[in-house]
Motif scaffolding. Structure first.
Motif, PDB file in Angstrom:
ATOM      1  N   ILE A 149       4.700  35.203  78.251  1.00 24.26           N
ATOM      2  CA  ILE A 149       5.953  34.864  78.937  1.00 24.26           C
ATOM      3  C   ILE A 149       5.662  34.127  80.245  1.00 24.26           C
ATOM      4  O   ILE A 149       6.330  33.135  80.587  1.00 24.26           O
ATOM      5  CB  ILE A 149       6.778  36.141  79.187  1.00 24.26           C
ATOM      6  CG1 ILE A 149       7.255  36.732  77.856  1.00 24.26           C
ATOM      7  CG2 ILE A 149       7.962  35.845  80.097  1.00 24.26           C
ATOM      8  CD1 ILE A 149       7.943  38.073  77.995  1.00 24.26           C
ATOM      9  N   ASP A 150       4.662  34.596  80.971  1.00 26.08           N
ATOM     10  CA  ASP A 150       4.312  33.937  82.239  1.00 26.08           C
ATOM     11  C   ASP A 150       3.827  32.509  82.000  1.00 26.08           C
ATOM     12  O   ASP A 150       4.212  31.580  82.732  1.00 26.08           O
ATOM     13  CB  ASP A 150       3.240  34.747  82.967  1.00 26.08           C
ATOM     14  CG  ASP A 150       3.770  36.073  83.500  1.00 26.08           C
ATOM     15  OD1 ASP A 150       4.982  36.129  83.792  1.00 26.08           O
ATOM     16  OD2 ASP A 150       2.989  37.028  83.623  1.00 26.08           O
TER      17      ASP A 150
ATOM     18  N   ALA B 216       6.729  30.329  81.166  1.00 29.15           N
ATOM     19  CA  ALA B 216       7.532  30.038  82.356  1.00 29.15           C
ATOM     20  C   ALA B 216       6.863  28.976  83.223  1.00 29.15           C
ATOM     21  O   ALA B 216       7.530  28.074  83.754  1.00 29.15           O
ATOM     22  CB  ALA B 216       7.752  31.320  83.155  1.00 29.15           C
ATOM     23  N   VAL B 217       5.544  29.063  83.365  1.00 28.91           N
ATOM     24  CA  VAL B 217       4.821  28.055  84.153  1.00 28.91           C
ATOM     25  C   VAL B 217       4.994  26.672  83.541  1.00 28.91           C
ATOM     26  O   VAL B 217       5.289  25.687  84.235  1.00 28.91           O
ATOM     27  CB  VAL B 217       3.330  28.425  84.261  1.00 28.91           C
ATOM     28  CG1 VAL B 217       2.537  27.268  84.865  1.00 28.91           C
ATOM     29  CG2 VAL B 217       3.149  29.669  85.112  1.00 28.91           C
TER      30      VAL B 217
ATOM     31  N   GLY C 273       2.160  36.080  88.335  1.00 32.65           N
ATOM     32  CA  GLY C 273       2.299  37.105  87.303  1.00 32.65           C
ATOM     33  C   GLY C 273       1.294  36.930  86.184  1.00 32.65           C
ATOM     34  O   GLY C 273       0.762  37.915  85.647  1.00 32.65           O
ATOM     35  N   GLY C 274       1.011  35.679  85.824  1.00 32.92           N
ATOM     36  CA  GLY C 274       0.018  35.434  84.787  1.00 32.92           C
ATOM     37  C   GLY C 274      -1.379  35.856  85.210  1.00 32.92           C
ATOM     38  O   GLY C 274      -2.149  36.398  84.403  1.00 32.92           O
TER      39      GLY C 274
ATOM     40  N   PHE D 103       9.556  29.284  91.235  1.00 33.12           N
ATOM     41  CA  PHE D 103       9.482  30.032  89.979  1.00 33.12           C
ATOM     42  C   PHE D 103       8.145  29.801  89.278  1.00 33.12           C
ATOM     43  O   PHE D 103       7.583  30.732  88.680  1.00 33.12           O
ATOM     44  CB  PHE D 103      10.630  29.620  89.060  1.00 33.12           C
ATOM     45  CG  PHE D 103      11.985  30.031  89.568  1.00 33.12           C
ATOM     46  CD1 PHE D 103      12.128  31.131  90.398  1.00 33.12           C
ATOM     47  CD2 PHE D 103      13.121  29.313  89.230  1.00 33.12           C
ATOM     48  CE1 PHE D 103      13.371  31.513  90.877  1.00 33.12           C
ATOM     49  CE2 PHE D 103      14.371  29.686  89.698  1.00 33.12           C
ATOM     50  CZ  PHE D 103      14.497  30.789  90.526  1.00 33.12           C
ATOM     51  N   ALA D 104       7.634  28.578  89.343  1.00 34.48           N
ATOM     52  CA  ALA D 104       6.330  28.305  88.731  1.00 34.48           C
ATOM     53  C   ALA D 104       5.224  29.075  89.445  1.00 34.48           C
ATOM     54  O   ALA D 104       4.313  29.623  88.799  1.00 34.48           O
ATOM     55  CB  ALA D 104       6.045  26.809  88.766  1.00 34.48           C
TER      56      ALA D 104
ATOM     57  N   SER E  63       5.614  31.903  91.093  1.00 38.08           N
ATOM     58  CA  SER E  63       5.788  33.315  90.756  1.00 38.08           C
ATOM     59  C   SER E  63       5.243  33.620  89.365  1.00 38.08           C
ATOM     60  O   SER E  63       4.558  34.636  89.156  1.00 38.08           O
ATOM     61  CB  SER E  63       7.273  33.677  90.830  1.00 38.08           C
ATOM     62  OG  SER E  63       7.484  35.021  90.438  1.00 38.08           O
ATOM     63  N   ALA E  64       5.517  32.729  88.406  1.00 36.31           N
ATOM     64  CA  ALA E  64       4.999  32.942  87.056  1.00 36.31           C
ATOM     65  C   ALA E  64       3.478  32.832  87.024  1.00 36.31           C
ATOM     66  O   ALA E  64       2.806  33.562  86.281  1.00 36.31           O
ATOM     67  CB  ALA E  64       5.624  31.927  86.102  1.00 36.31           C
ATOM     68  N   THR E  65       2.928  31.932  87.828  1.00 36.47           N
ATOM     69  CA  THR E  65       1.467  31.808  87.896  1.00 36.47           C
ATOM     70  C   THR E  65       0.836  33.079  88.438  1.00 36.47           C
ATOM     71  O   THR E  65      -0.180  33.569  87.914  1.00 36.47           O
ATOM     72  CB  THR E  65       1.084  30.614  88.781  1.00 36.47           C
ATOM     73  OG1 THR E  65       1.676  29.423  88.253  1.00 36.47           O
ATOM     74  CG2 THR E  65      -0.424  30.443  88.838  1.00 36.47           C
TER      75      THR E  65
END
Length: 309
Positions: A121-122, A125-126, A91-92, A84-85, A87-89
């Motif tokens: 949000i990204d 989440a990270v 996306g960021g 998840f980290a 994926s958020a990275t």
């Protein structure tokens, strides 16, 4: 490739690699500068590079397996936290490139707020999943360290009688050990205080391991009418006292207890530490808390020795 392999193998070996045998024309400029150092400086540099991981804890496979058994879903959680980290990275990064494009193009300035919202949000989440992963990893390392200490304890030796010496691990599932550490006077007084509870402690499979820190052998005075069974409570004797002293000293340092303080450690039936304290052991509390090994409660309450410290 062969030259790089030669360089790598020479640098990884910690004990004094023979760097002088490398050909200078095969080395990069940064490595040539390192080789131009004087011999003492070069040794210090190589040892710093090669042995930087020497202080990392090396846990045994047994401790790792026990950790997996005690926390079977920890590895799964850590995997998803990383996924998840990541994926958020990703996306960021995409949102950041979109933000740069929107700021450089006035016609796309309307969507800047939405891009900033997604980027925030990204980033959140990270940070969240990085925190969760770090916390889980810290808990894993703490558990492995505790299991490693318990494994070290299980390898210590005890003398049962003149002909029999066993490791502590041999008593798993058989006895609940109470380790007493202190001068001989402390051990003798603990013995005196345990007399009213001898029968009840033996019914609960409690065995005492007295360890004298002053080197004197404690004189446990049994009465003439004492049954041989009653003497079993205090029949164990530590063997290889230097190893016992080293392990006990480590436990005191971890608990911030003065080295010369008398302490006790109570083990569960599975060999894990269930309680500890400074001073005399609470024999009456052991009798009240531990279930007997015989009678109507045997089998039902096996292992109900209290939570692990």
């Amino acid at each position: 490739m062969a030259a790089m392999a030669l360089i790598t193998s020479s640098l990884i070996s910690c004990p004094n690699p023979n760097i002088h045998q490398l050909k200078p024309n095969l080395l990069p400029r940064s490595l040539k500068q390192s080789l131009s150092l004087r011999k003492p400086e070069r040794k210090q540099l190589v040892s710093r590079i090669c042995c930087s991981t020497a202080n990392k804890p090396d846990f045994s496979s047994t401790a790792k397996i026990r950790s997996e058994v005690l926390s079977p879903f920890r590895s799964v959680r850590m995997f998803f936290y990383l996924a998840f980290a990541a994926s958020a990275t990703l996306g960021g990064l995409i949102a950041f490139t979109q933000l740069i494009g929107a700021l450089s193009n006035p016609s796309r300035a309307v969507g800047v707020l939405d891009i900033l919202k997604g980027l925030g949000i990204d980033l959140a989440a990270v940070l969240l999943f990085a925190f969760l992963y770090t916390r889980e990893n810290s808990a894993k390392n703490a558990q492995l360290e505790k299991l490693s200490r318990e494994e070290s304890l299980s390898n210590l030796r005890l003398r049962v009688d003149e002909k029999k010496v066993i490791p502590v691990s041999a008593l798993r599932g058989v006895a609940r050990l109470v380790i007493l550490v202190g001068p001989s006077s402390f051990l003798v007084e603990s013995f005196r205080r345990s007399k009213p509870f001898t029968e009840a402690l033996l019914d609960r499979a409690v065995l005492v391991v007295p360890f004298a820190t002053d080197g004197d052998k404690p004189d446990f005075e049994f009465e003439e009418d004492d049954e041989p069974r009653n003497k079993r409570l205090w029949q164990l004797t530590p063997v290889y006292t230097s190893e016992w002293a080293r392990w006990i000293e480590e436990q005191k340092k971890l608990a911030n207890v003065p080295i010369d303080s008398p302490v006790y450690l109570s083990l569960r039936m599975d060999g894990r530490v269930r309680g500890s304290g400074v001073g005399y052991p609470p024999w009456n509390a052991f009798v009240a808390q531990l279930p007997p090994m015989k009678g109507m409660w045997s089998g039902i309450l096996d292992g109900m020795d209290g939570r692990v410290l």
